[in-house]
Scaffold this active site. Sequence first.
Site, PDB file in Angstrom:
ATOM      1  N   ARG A 101     -70.653  22.701  36.519  1.00  0.00           N
ATOM      2  CA  ARG A 101     -71.528  22.513  37.687  1.00  0.00           C
ATOM      3  C   ARG A 101     -72.153  23.827  38.130  1.00  0.00           C
ATOM      4  O   ARG A 101     -73.224  23.846  38.700  1.00  0.00           O
ATOM      5  CB  ARG A 101     -70.715  21.974  38.866  1.00  0.00           C
ATOM      6  CG  ARG A 101     -70.239  20.567  38.645  1.00  0.00           C
ATOM      7  CD  ARG A 101     -69.730  19.963  39.959  1.00  0.00           C
ATOM      8  NE  ARG A 101     -69.172  18.637  39.701  1.00  0.00           N
ATOM      9  CZ  ARG A 101     -67.900  18.421  39.402  1.00  0.00           C
ATOM     10  NH1 ARG A 101     -67.039  19.418  39.370  1.00  0.00           N
ATOM     11  NH2 ARG A 101     -67.466  17.203  39.149  1.00  0.00           N
ATOM     12  N   LYS A 209     -54.842  15.364  28.907  1.00  0.00           N
ATOM     13  CA  LYS A 209     -53.924  14.666  29.781  1.00  0.00           C
ATOM     14  C   LYS A 209     -54.175  15.123  31.211  1.00  0.00           C
ATOM     15  O   LYS A 209     -54.768  16.184  31.366  1.00  0.00           O
ATOM     16  CB  LYS A 209     -52.483  14.888  29.353  1.00  0.00           C
ATOM     17  CG  LYS A 209     -51.984  16.326  29.562  1.00  0.00           C
ATOM     18  CD  LYS A 209     -50.557  16.468  29.155  1.00  0.00           C
ATOM     19  CE  LYS A 209     -49.584  16.188  30.261  1.00  0.00           C
ATOM     20  NZ  LYS A 209     -49.341  17.327  31.178  1.00  0.00           N
ATOM     21  N   HIS A 239     -50.564  18.438  23.819  1.00  0.00           N
ATOM     22  CA  HIS A 239     -50.521  19.688  23.053  1.00  0.00           C
ATOM     23  C   HIS A 239     -49.167  19.923  22.390  1.00  0.00           C
ATOM     24  O   HIS A 239     -49.063  20.691  21.442  1.00  0.00           O
ATOM     25  CB  HIS A 239     -50.961  20.888  23.906  1.00  0.00           C
ATOM     26  CG  HIS A 239     -49.936  21.380  24.860  1.00  0.00           C
ATOM     27  ND1 HIS A 239     -49.656  20.786  26.047  1.00  0.00           N
ATOM     28  CD2 HIS A 239     -49.101  22.449  24.793  1.00  0.00           C
ATOM     29  CE1 HIS A 239     -48.714  21.451  26.680  1.00  0.00           C
ATOM     30  NE2 HIS A 239     -48.353  22.474  25.937  1.00  0.00           N
ATOM     31  N   HIS A 301     -45.005  14.641  26.745  1.00  0.00           N
ATOM     32  CA  HIS A 301     -44.341  15.538  25.786  1.00  0.00           C
ATOM     33  C   HIS A 301     -42.954  15.008  25.369  1.00  0.00           C
ATOM     34  O   HIS A 301     -42.633  14.958  24.185  1.00  0.00           O
ATOM     35  CB  HIS A 301     -44.193  16.940  26.371  1.00  0.00           C
ATOM     36  CG  HIS A 301     -45.467  17.527  26.906  1.00  0.00           C
ATOM     37  ND1 HIS A 301     -46.698  17.235  26.370  1.00  0.00           N
ATOM     38  CD2 HIS A 301     -45.709  18.394  27.929  1.00  0.00           C
ATOM     39  CE1 HIS A 301     -47.637  17.888  27.029  1.00  0.00           C
ATOM     40  NE2 HIS A 301     -47.064  18.592  27.983  1.00  0.00           N
TER      41      HIS A 301
HETATM   42  C1  BG6 Z   1     -48.352  20.800  30.491  1.00  0.00           C
HETATM   43  C2  BG6 Z   1     -47.882  20.562  31.903  1.00  0.00           C
HETATM   44  O1  BG6 Z   1     -48.740  19.601  29.883  1.00  0.00           O
HETATM   45  O2  BG6 Z   1     -47.315  21.374  29.738  1.00  0.00           O
HETATM   46  C3  BG6 Z   1     -47.389  21.839  32.538  1.00  0.00           C
HETATM   47  O3  BG6 Z   1     -48.946  20.031  32.670  1.00  0.00           O
HETATM   48  C4  BG6 Z   1     -46.351  22.481  31.658  1.00  0.00           C
HETATM   49  O4  BG6 Z   1     -46.853  21.606  33.828  1.00  0.00           O
HETATM   50  C5  BG6 Z   1     -46.864  22.621  30.234  1.00  0.00           C
HETATM   51  O5  BG6 Z   1     -46.079  23.773  32.198  1.00  0.00           O
HETATM   52  C6  BG6 Z   1     -45.773  23.108  29.311  1.00  0.00           C
HETATM   53  O6  BG6 Z   1     -46.355  23.454  28.085  1.00  0.00           O
HETATM   54  P1  BG6 Z   1     -45.801  24.661  27.228  1.00  0.00           P
HETATM   55  O7  BG6 Z   1     -46.654  24.661  26.018  1.00  0.00           O
HETATM   56  O8  BG6 Z   1     -45.930  25.889  28.064  1.00  0.00           O
HETATM   57  O9  BG6 Z   1     -44.373  24.318  26.963  1.00  0.00           O
END
Ligand code: BG6
Length: 550
Positions: A101, A209, A239, A301
Amino acid sequence: MEPASADGAPASPPAGRPVRDVPRTIRDLRLARDGKRKAAPSKLDNPLREGLRLERVPDPASLVLFGATGDLAHRKVVPALYQLWRTNLLPHEFMLVAVGRRAYDDLTFQAEIGKTLESYSRVPVETGPKAEFLSRITYHQGDFADPDAFDRLSVRLDAIDEERGTRGNRLFYLATQSSAFTEVIAQLGRVGLDHETHGGGWRRIVIEKPFGRDLDSAIRLNREVLKVFREKQVYRIDHYLGKETVRNLLVFRFGNGIFEPLWNRRYVDHVQITVAESLGIENRGAFYEETGASRDVLQNHLMQLLALVAMEPPATFEADALRDEKVKVLRALSPMTPDEIRSDIVRGQYGPGWVAAQQVPGYRAEPEVDPASETETFVAARFEIDDWRWAGVPFYVRTGKRLPKRSSEIAIQFRPVPHRLFKDSSEDPEPNLLALRIQPDEGILLRFGAKVPGLGLDVRAVNMDFTYGSAFNVDSPDAYETLILDALLGDASLFTRADEVEEAWSIVTPIIDAWIDMPAPAFPDYEAGSWGPEAADELLARDGRRWRRI
Ligand code: BG6
């Protein structure tokens, strides 16, 4: 064999397009990978794939990044693209079209990205590759609610195809607030940007997400997405699936003959899956208040990790074969009754405490958080999978903020031997255990009993430990690098399918709903820097077990 695009687009571009500077020898390739890209003209169209066959390089394409001025784009998406660029894993004809934006022009946005890279790139940023990368970024200003912004975007993307040779291939990337997803998707549909072209130009969309906030909203979102795009064009990102050790779990299970025979109720006593974080909620108070640990990590996750550990071997490694098997696991986790939720799910919230020698405030004192908040920052659960392989084997999962350290792992604990032969040993032998460390110190540990040297027959647990760092001596790619590259290549194996997301929500939604009707929890109930509320320990103690100290 060449990788084929999942959505049927040809994986290799036709010949006769502009060529890029490519490394020609293994040494050149290494130099290029170290960032010392050598400007050696070549006739090879796509050297990494067609010449040296070491890596896959996607087709020419534009990546259209919505939410380009936001945190996720800056911290994760753009640094991952830069890393792919500097290691020659993006095509020469690549454009990043950043949509936001703010009233920026190309130069202002490029300058901002230059600074971002200095802060978030996982490798030192070098002037040459950085300048080349920035020259492939253009900024498109527009409000997501403004149809004109999308009309202009469509015209602009056509012009980029002409000028930059991106051939009508477009990867849309939604890194916006989730509230904007449906609006952007509907607009893309309205201007026909979802349509693949007659010339073979593909269209794909990556959706970040959170994908919905409960089962109903996820179903609605899927419906809106699928009104415009076909499922094969949709890449829902989690991820965790791009993390090296998570991907290695598949290799470990299905690329080795020795573990899979043990991977079932006959030999496995129970499984523990932990995603522990030492960080608090950073500056995401408002987001986290609406989300909590169950929506933020359990639904995605943790459920994904559980599905990967528990699934049957897929017949092939194609996206749908893999996802079919994960869905079967999620379906075999029957939704819990309120009584089961009360006994098998623990929620917690951190109070003030100490983490890494620093005093930190409790959750309720964080910015943008209600001082009487009932949002959970910790959740632990005991699940059972009602299928032939796992019946009766508990899967304990936990995640939390402000735990003593950042550490994620999957631990498979095996049953004890049926008959204890070494009764005179001074110690009770610890059970055999296989721990897959996701982060940090990615690796795999196998624990077994060994005889203590000496004249007696003492048995003690010892570890056989494999660490990525020392075994391969290379850094693992960031999960976003892996996933963005896969989306550009048309490989959806590490992305979640509509039914998979809905199945995961159908486990988590009844839990969140049941909490609404339960008495207010006695929050805060764990100190920052501890391993969560006592109730989480009791959850395992009840079954005669305890959480593994990691
Ligand atoms: C994200 C969450 O999907 O994953 C976060 O929204 C979290 O709250 C993160 O900190 C953890 O990912 P990673 O790769 O740091 O373990």
